[in-house]
Design an enzyme around this catalytic site. Structure first.
Site, mmCIF file in Angstrom:
data_model
loop_
_atom_site.group_PDB
_atom_site.id
_atom_site.type_symbol
_atom_site.label_atom_id
_atom_site.label_comp_id
_atom_site.label_asym_id
_atom_site.label_seq_id
_atom_site.Cartn_x
_atom_site.Cartn_y
_atom_site.Cartn_z
ATOM 1 N N GLU A 313 0.859 -1.205 0.000
ATOM 2 C CA GLU A 313 0.000 0.000 0.000
ATOM 3 C C GLU A 313 0.884 1.241 0.000
ATOM 4 O O GLU A 313 0.688 2.173 0.782
ATOM 5 C CB GLU A 313 -0.923 -0.005 1.220
ATOM 6 C CG GLU A 313 -1.774 -1.264 1.324
ATOM 7 C CD GLU A 313 -2.556 -1.351 2.624
ATOM 8 O OE1 GLU A 313 -2.106 -0.779 3.644
ATOM 9 O OE2 GLU A 313 -3.619 -2.001 2.634
ATOM 10 N N CYS A 409 -10.272 0.249 8.030
ATOM 11 C CA CYS A 409 -9.759 1.542 8.481
ATOM 12 C C CYS A 409 -10.387 2.713 7.737
ATOM 13 O O CYS A 409 -10.564 3.800 8.302
ATOM 14 C CB CYS A 409 -8.238 1.589 8.334
ATOM 15 S SG CYS A 409 -7.647 1.251 6.665
#
Length: 658
Positions: A313, A409
């Site tokens: 990521e 998240c």
């Protein structure tokens, strides 16, 4: 020494009544927060289980069972609590407040005698507390809980949650720091949270602890390798790497390029910029400026997305911005808003406000379905049916927003940002009120004995914005600074109906000439200095036209391609409007682009762009000596943040030109 020139507004001083943003705030308060709460309570069948609240019930001795979820599952609840706190500030809701208080009671009940709060290690592995800072996110979870506690205290005045998290902060302070246990978080967050706690309480120890975590980072690049060798167990990492993944490869003041996990980087840089403003640390500010320039000048998508690879990521290399295998996590765009807002505090500058606006209208909003019940983790700039979400290298690029995630998240992060939008729009310097973005509603300042500024805005669909000033006493002298977006080449600014400043472009000569007046433009802002009388008005008229945007020639994926924008909004083509195989479409260089206001039962009110384009088709052979034949084709573009709300299909932001 660097000096903080501006501070963000207090949310209680901001009232949002905006034709664009009020929809999202009401959506979050009325739909998103209740929906996410049900998920956190495991009350919605058929989607990813959360168990976050049940984990706290078990840790508090209110229920029996096993911990479930990611090691950082507590953070999902923390961000939801922060969103709920902001929602209560914006709109009182006694029932929501009661439910939040019940959750806070659970958190207090789960707190250990030494102040420790973390359900994973309380329930599952108490013997391994603080032994794996690389993977196990104890400091990250604590940071989000601290942020939520400060937000709830500021919103309601209740200090129970604040005191719970002060005990946790004190516990951390007793353990980590100079002449104590050496340590840094694997996922940054605690640094910026401690600064918020410091400002809420005035307790200097929290500022110093934040400074320790920032300064300690990178001083021992192999810190996590040493940590792994000293423990006899692992969680999920097999190796600690060289520190670039979590920005611990060199001391923070020596960093000049964004590397590693993009969300971790943004949280670290936010804390660094905040610390620079709090302490006047010039070297820290210079590092922040270098990093911000690298992120936004070489590693940012046109939508404000950052972190171009699914592997970690993470950031990759300068100008490596693929559209179809992009990652661009929603949390990363949100983090860039956080970082940029802190840079604005250090120096109110149009370049910072422009990036904040770009992220908010595009890469942030795209992370949530228009009905508030589905969410994107990944925000692609191109979706290819049959490949996206299916083939291995495209597996992460799903064409439809899921209802929830095992690692969730992004959804509560989106909620907490949208509910606190007011403090990103307004700020104050020593004698200046800053309007960083056009936000309908009002802002109340204590400057000059008290001033209320009411704003009427048609932004982003039209460029008319009006400020009406109501000082407590006529003759109050201060400055109103209004950000003029960098995309706008032609605008007019009127004071009490009389044109005071206009521009066609942003030439240095025009800015120099304007400085001699009480109304002048500097570094992306129009400053209006005067003794204000009740009812004085400032009107900004921005010429808003569709425009073509091109990528730097170093971005190989976008050569020969064009992106369409209107105002701050990035547009895309969807299969729904244009048919399949979007890569066949062409936008002629001389084609006119017309805008049309639309009202759609799914997409709501928006402005579409329409072009007389072409679709290029070739014969049936895989390879041929004949050029593709262009056929007239009507092309329709919709705002990028609205893509994926209708039927599932292809989408692209960058289209071939010619």
């Amino acid at each position: 020494m660097v000096k903080r020139q501006e501070t963000e507004a207090r949310l209680k001083d901001c009232c949002v009544k905006d034709g664009f943003w009020s929809y999202f705030q009401e959506l979050v308060s009325d739909v998103v927060i209740p929906y996410q709460e049900k998920i956190l309570r495991d009350e919605i069948p058929g989607i990813e289980k959360s168990h976050a609240i049940e984990n706290f019930r078990i840790a508090a001795g209110k229920a029996e069972g096993e911990f479930y979820g990611a090691v950082f599952q507590d953070s999902d609840l923390a961000k939801w609590l922060e969103a709920a706190a902001y929602s209560l500030q914006n709109k009182r809701d006694e029932e929501l407040e009661r439910r939040v208080d019940d959750v806070i009671d659970l958190i207090g009940g789960a707190q250990q005698e030494d102040g420790y709060v973390n359900t994973y290690f309380t329930i599952k592995e108490p013997e391994h507390r603080w032994q794996n800072l690389l993977d196990c996110h104890e400091l990250y979870c604590a940071g989000h809980m601290i942020e939520a506690a400060v937000a709830y205290y500021e919103s309601t005045g209740k200090d129970k949650f604040l005191n719970i998290m002060r005990r946790m902060a004190d516990h951390i302070d007793r353990r980590f720091g100079p002449d104590k246990t050496r340590g840094i978080p694997g996922h940054e967050e605690i640094e910026l949270a401690l600064l918020r706690l410091y400002r809420a309480t005035g307790e200097q120890r929290y500022l110093e602890l934040s400074r320790y975590f920032i300064d300690e980072r990178g001083t021992q690049p192999n810190y996590f390798q040493v940590e792994m060798k000293e423990r006899s167990w692992t969680f999920w990492s097999t190796e600690a790497g060289d520190g670039t993944y979590n920005q611990s490869h060199v001391p923070v003041r020596e960093q000049d390029k964004a590397v590693g996990h993009s969300v971790r980087a943004m949280y670290l840089y936010t804390a660094m910029a905040d610390m620079a403003g709090e302490t006047g640390d010039e070297s820290l500010y210079r590092a922040c400026l270098r990093l911000w320039e690298n992120v936004t000048g070489r590693q940012m998508y046109v939508t404000g997305g950052i972190g171009s690879t699914v592997h970690g990521e993470a950031f990759t290399k300068d100008y490596d911005l693929p559209n179809d295998t992009v990652y661009a996590e929603t949390c990363a765009s949100i983090g860039l808003v956080f970082f940029t807002r802190k840079m604005l505090e250090l120096k109110p500058s149009g370049k910072f406000a422009d990036v904040m606006e770009r992220c908010l209208f595009n890469g942030v909003l795209s992370g949530m379905q228009h009905d508030g019940k589905r969410f994107f983790y990944v925000n692609p700039l191109e979706v290819i049916p049959g490949l996206s979400g299916e083939q291995k290298e495209y597996k992460h690029v799903i064409p439809k927003r899921p209802q929830w995630y095992a690692c969730a998240c992004c959804p509560p992060n989106e909620a907490r940002l949208l509910e606190s939008i007011g403090k990103y729009a307004w700020g104050e310097g020593s004698d200046t009120i800053y309007s960083h973005m056009f936000l309908g509603g009002s802002y109340r300042s204590e400057m000059c004995g008290g001033i209320l500024i009411e704003t009427e805005s048609g932004y982003p669909w039209n460029g008319s914005v009006k400020y009406t000033v109501h000082p407590q006493e006529n003759g109050a002298s201060c400055t109103l600074a209004v950000h003029i977006p960098g995309w706008c080449e032609k605008y007019r600014l009127l004071v009490n109906g009389t044109e005071a400043l206009s521009a066609e472009g942003t030439t240095a000569e025009a800015e120099t000439a304007a400085k001699a007046a009480d109304v002048f433009r500097e570094d992306g802002y129009c400053y209006i200095r005067r003794e204000w009388k009740d009812g004085d008005t400032v009107q900004v008229d921005l010429q808003m036209e569709a425009r073509r945007v091109y990528a730097d020639s170093a971005v190989r994926e976008n050569q020969g391609r064009v992106c369409l924008m209107r105002g701050p909004v990035v547009y895309c083509l969807e299969q729904e409007d244009n048919g399949g195989q979007l890569w066949q479409l062409r936008i002629p260089e001389n084609a006119q682009i017309s805008a049309a206001e639309e009202q759609d039962p799914v997409l709501g009110r928006y402005v579409s762009l329409n072009i007389e384009g072409a679709r290029c088709l070739s014969g049936g052979s895989l390879y041929t000596g004949e050029r593709p034949v262009p056929y007239a084709w009507k092309i329709k573009a919709v705002p990028y943040y609205l893509w994926g709300n209708r039927s599932e299909g292809g989408m692209q932001v960058w289209t071939l030109e010619g």
